[in-house]
Design a protein around this motif. Structure first.
Motif, PDB file in Angstrom:
ATOM      1  N   PRO A 160      28.089 -12.778 -14.185  1.00 42.85           N
ATOM      2  CA  PRO A 160      27.151 -12.304 -15.213  1.00 42.85           C
ATOM      3  C   PRO A 160      27.881 -11.773 -16.460  1.00 42.85           C
ATOM      4  N   GLY A 161      27.386 -12.191 -17.598  1.00 40.95           N
ATOM      5  CA  GLY A 161      27.962 -11.710 -18.845  1.00 40.95           C
ATOM      6  C   GLY A 161      29.204 -12.445 -19.285  1.00 40.95           C
ATOM      7  N   ASP A 214      26.798 -12.398 -25.899  1.00 43.39           N
ATOM      8  CA  ASP A 214      25.941 -11.268 -25.533  1.00 43.39           C
ATOM      9  C   ASP A 214      25.441 -11.474 -24.108  1.00 43.39           C
ATOM     10  N   PRO A 215      25.751 -10.553 -23.191  1.00 42.02           N
ATOM     11  CA  PRO A 215      25.299 -10.717 -21.787  1.00 42.02           C
ATOM     12  C   PRO A 215      23.780 -10.850 -21.664  1.00 42.02           C
ATOM     13  N   LYS A 216      23.041 -10.123 -22.500  1.00 41.42           N
ATOM     14  CA  LYS A 216      21.579 -10.203 -22.426  1.00 41.42           C
ATOM     15  C   LYS A 216      21.085 -11.594 -22.817  1.00 41.42           C
ATOM     16  N   LEU A 217      21.686 -12.149 -23.882  1.00 41.47           N
ATOM     17  CA  LEU A 217      21.280 -13.483 -24.323  1.00 41.47           C
ATOM     18  C   LEU A 217      21.669 -14.541 -23.287  1.00 41.47           C
ATOM     19  N   GLY A 219      21.726 -14.085 -20.115  1.00 47.48           N
ATOM     20  CA  GLY A 219      20.767 -13.975 -19.027  1.00 47.48           C
ATOM     21  C   GLY A 219      19.416 -14.590 -19.351  1.00 47.48           C
ATOM     22  N   GLU A 220      19.103 -14.701 -20.650  1.00 45.57           N
ATOM     23  CA  GLU A 220      17.813 -15.262 -21.060  1.00 45.57           C
ATOM     24  C   GLU A 220      17.912 -16.725 -21.490  1.00 45.57           C
TER      25      GLU A 220
END
Length: 314
Positions: A160-161, A214-217, A219-220
């Motif tokens: 992740p990330g 970006d880890p959030k991006l 993940g999406e």
């Protein structure tokens, strides 16, 4: 009066019948010409497909001379393709770009074998989509792209990330398969389908190649990517949409409509005849003559009324 009305009706019916009979040879000649044009268009599409197949085979066998000849033939056949075979301007541009890309790959000083082979395969799938619109080869890439997205999802989830080498390799495979079928998709699907696929591919490529994604991006990323790749294909169990041919209504429709009009006018004339009989001045030669004249003149004015109504609808 009944005899005059009957004569007028028969005269009108005879004129309509003569017009239909006179138009029959013209319709037959038009149908023959249309059939000949369709046969010529089909032949042009098949010739383009054959040239693309020969190019793909020559590239696979490493025969550069044969590949160069086949590419020249494919370009020649491209110029003779009927534009009616391609539903959108975006499809025409995508096909022309594929041929241009193949020419650049073949003309490069330092030739890239993988690039040449990919360009040849892309052109072959596009030509097949034109020749076989109801069962094109590019539809076979649905499970391939599904697997590509699943592998990328798995690799991104394992770290992740971060974008590992394995995730990057999974992404490269997905992007290559998308580019391989893109032109074929553009020839058979709506433009927005390809535009959405291009946008998602560009976004994902920037994100996955970023030094600090970006880890959030990350993940999406998978849901919109999966939706865009799935959207390239028609719903399962359905064939790719094709533009239907515009078929004019049969002449029998016009003949039926004419018969209905004649029947209505005959009924209206009979009602008017009955009214004239009950009129106080019935029996007067002048009154009978005026009623008959009005009825007969209304028949003569009918074609002009129909033309004005048709222009008004337009």
């Amino acid at each position: 009066m009944p005899l005059l009305a009957l004569a007028a009706v028969l005269l009108f019916s005879a004129a309509a019948g003569a017009k239909a009979a006179g138009d029959a040879p013209e319709r037959s000649a038009g149908a023959d010409a249309s059939s000949t044009a369709r046969a010529a268009d089909d032949q042009a599409v098949k010739a383009f497909r054959n040239a693309a197949e020969a190019l793909y085979k020559a590239v696979g066998e490493g025969d550069r001379l044969a590949a160069a000849r086949s590419l020249q033939e494919a370009e020649l056949r491209l110029r003779k393709l009927p534009m009616t075979a391609i539903a959108t301007a975006e499809g025409i541009q995508a096909l022309a770009d594929s041929v241009a890309k193949m020419k650049r790959a073949m003309a490069a000083v330092s030739q890239d074998a993988k690039r040449i082979q990919t360009s040849a395969a892309e052109l072959r799938l596009a030509a097949d989509a034109l020749a076989e619109p109801r069962k094109p080869l590019w539809l076979q890439y649905r499970p391939v792209l599904r697997e590509d997205v699943s592998v990328l999802e798995r690799e991104l989830g394992a770290s992740p990330g971060r974008v590992t080498k394995e995730a990057q390799a999974a992404w490269n495979g997905l992007a290559d398969h998308y580019r391989l079928i893109r032109t074929a998709v553009a020839l058979q699907r709506e433009p927005y389908v390809v535009e959405r696929g291009d946008a998602v591919i560009r976004y994902a490529d920037r994100l996955l190649r970023s030094e600090t994604p970006d880890p959030k991006l990350l993940g999406e990323l998978i849901p919109p990517l999966r939706e865009a790749m799935e959207g390239l294909f028609p719903p399962e169990g359905e064939r790719p949409a094709t533009v239907p041919a515009v078929v004019p209504p049969p002449w029998g429709f016009s003949a039926t409509l004419g018969s209905i009009i004649v029947a209505i006018l005959t009924w209206a004339g009979w009602r008017r005849f009955r009214f004239d009989r009950s009129h106080p001045n019935y029996g007067s030669d002048r009154e009978r003559k005026d009623a008959a004249d009005r009825w007969f003149k209304s028949l003569l004015r009918l074609p002009g009324s129909l033309r004005r109504a048709r222009h008004a609808r337009r």
